[in-house]
Design a protein around this motif. Structure first.
Motif, PDB file in Angstrom:
ATOM      1  N   ARG A 283       0.539  -1.169  -0.247  1.00 12.52           N
ATOM      2  CA  ARG A 283       0.217  -0.200   0.005  1.00 12.52           C
ATOM      3  C   ARG A 283       1.174   1.103   0.342  1.00 12.52           C
ATOM      4  N   ASP A 284       0.766   2.402  -0.537  1.00 13.33           N
ATOM      5  CA  ASP A 284       1.581   3.142  -0.610  1.00 13.33           C
ATOM      6  C   ASP A 284       1.631   4.415   0.250  1.00 13.33           C
ATOM      7  N   GLN A 285       0.865   4.353   1.372  1.00 13.57           N
ATOM      8  CA  GLN A 285       1.162   4.591   2.795  1.00 13.57           C
ATOM      9  C   GLN A 285       2.278   3.480   2.822  1.00 13.57           C
ATOM     10  N   GLU A 288       5.643   5.032   1.352  1.00 12.81           N
ATOM     11  CA  GLU A 288       6.041   6.420   1.742  1.00 12.81           C
ATOM     12  C   GLU A 288       6.609   6.406   2.944  1.00 12.81           C
ATOM     13  N   ARG A 294      10.327   2.148   1.388  1.00 16.50           N
ATOM     14  CA  ARG A 294      11.027   2.588   0.017  1.00 16.50           C
ATOM     15  C   ARG A 294      12.099   1.856  -0.370  1.00 16.50           C
ATOM     16  N   ILE A 297      10.798  -0.310  -3.507  1.00 11.38           N
ATOM     17  CA  ILE A 297      10.357   0.572  -4.789  1.00 11.38           C
ATOM     18  C   ILE A 297      10.972  -0.035  -6.119  1.00 11.38           C
ATOM     19  N   ILE A 304       3.535  -0.931  -5.891  1.00 12.21           N
ATOM     20  CA  ILE A 304       2.788  -0.297  -4.835  1.00 12.21           C
ATOM     21  C   ILE A 304       0.467   0.187  -5.464  1.00 12.21           C
ATOM     22  N   SER A 306      -2.813   2.154  -3.995  1.00  9.76           N
ATOM     23  CA  SER A 306      -3.655   3.148  -3.495  1.00  9.76           C
ATOM     24  C   SER A 306      -5.406   2.712  -3.287  1.00  9.76           C
TER      25      SER A 306
END
Length: 340
Positions: A283-285, A288, A294, A297, A304, A306
């Motif tokens: 999940r992007d959270q 990030e 990170r 990625i 990744i 959302s």
């Protein structure tokens, strides 16, 4: 291995090897791989008792250094000392008694030599040598792990529920670790939807952790499957949960990380999935807000996302890639067979 008596003796030999191993030199996964490679725990045990009289298959060609299999516990060609032989024989007899007790109390023991052992889990180097099962085993089922923080936010819990909904709609099994928070939410939603869920627990099969999930564990055992890779009475420890995460990764086709902190145990499963060659849907959270996220990625097999639709699209891509690779492999095997 279909013969019940033969499998019983193989299981007893495996347990004896595990209970007498030198933990400084041999891990449980290394023993599991040795047994899998040899195709017999009895042969390994007899080799430990008397190496000269019971050579392993790999010992038949001493010049085959690439495929040669070293002895598990460092015995040499002159045989084991009498004390060691007695220890192994006593361990095997104790294992036989233990297997009978487990069977009498309804515990289902599944070793790497059992045809019911999950094929996908068998593919990973850190496969556990055995599993205890409560529920219905299904070979080669397509399952996806849904994991995350124990102290989950309302938004993350909603994402876990929606992900479980989607997986049930796609006829995929929902795998989680029966922990509080994200895991339990994914299990509950799957059961509410009438789907199949598999729980890998970080304790023995006769224990429940956390205690508030006792009823949930019982319901999963009745309607899905609970798996443990530890002795029945094993309490929770800081070591058992990372081991359970590795097995969850190996059992499924992918891992969805819903929420996790910088030092969350969930990162262990993400790392193990990468090592197993299993895709990670992050999940992007998480990507990030954590350094380990990170760092993932851009790596092969890392998605990744959302939204839950993003998760669905990632799984479509993963399953389609698997089909293409399987088709290509089948064609290669077929072409090779025609030249024989």
């Amino acid at each position: 291995m279909s013969d019940v008596g033969q499998l019983f003796e193989e299981n007893a030999a495996l347990i004896a090897l595990l209970n007498t191993s030198d933990r400084k030199r041999d891990s449980w996964p290394s023993i599991a791989n040795s047994v899998e490679r040899e195709g017999s725990a009895v042969r390994l045990l007899m080799h430990e008792i008397d190496p000269s009289a019971n050579p392993l298959f790999d010992d038949e060609d001493p010049e085959d250094y690439e495929n040669g299999c070293p002895t598990l516990f460092g015995d040499d060609e002159f045989g084991s000392p009498p004390r060691r032989r007695a220890e192994l024989e006593q361990a095997r007899e104790a294992a036989r008694a233990e297997l009978r007790t487990w069977a009498d109390t309804g515990l289902d023991f599944i070793s790497v030599l059992d045809e019911r052992y999950p094929n996908r889990l068998r593919q990973v180097v850190d496969m556990p040598p055995f599993l205890f099962a409560d529920g219905t085993m299904k070979q080669d089922e397509l399952g996806v792990s849904v994991v995350g923080s124990r102290k989950a936010t309302p938004d993350a819990l909603a994402f876990a529920r929606d992900t479980a909904d989607m997986l049930v709609d796609e006829h995929l099994t929902v795998i989680a670790g029966l922990a509080a928070g994200i895991d339990a939410e994914a299990h509950r939603q799957t059961l509410a939807d009438g789907g199949r869920t598999v729980a890998f627990i970080g304790t023995g099969i006769t224990r429940q952790y956390p205690p508030q999930n006792r009823d949930l564990q019982r319901e999963i055992g009745g309607r899905g499957l609970v798996l443990s890779q530890f002795w029945p009475g094993q309490p929770p420890t800081r070591y058992t949960f990372p081991m359970r995460n590795a097995s969850m990764s190996g059992y499924g086709i992918a891992t969805v990380v819903v929420q996790a902190g910088e030092h969350s145990g969930t990162r262990i499963q993400a790392r193990q999935a990468q090592q197993h060659g299993r895709p990670v849907i992050l999940r992007d959270q998480v990507a990030e807000t954590t350094q380990w996220g990170r760092n993932l990625i851009g790596r092969p097999g890392v998605y990744i996302v959302s939204t839950v639709d993003d998760v669905r699209n990632a799984l479509d891509d993963i399953l389609n890639t698997d089909r293409i690779m399987q088709t290509a492999l089948d064609q290669l095997i077929g072409a090779y067979a025609e030249t024989r």
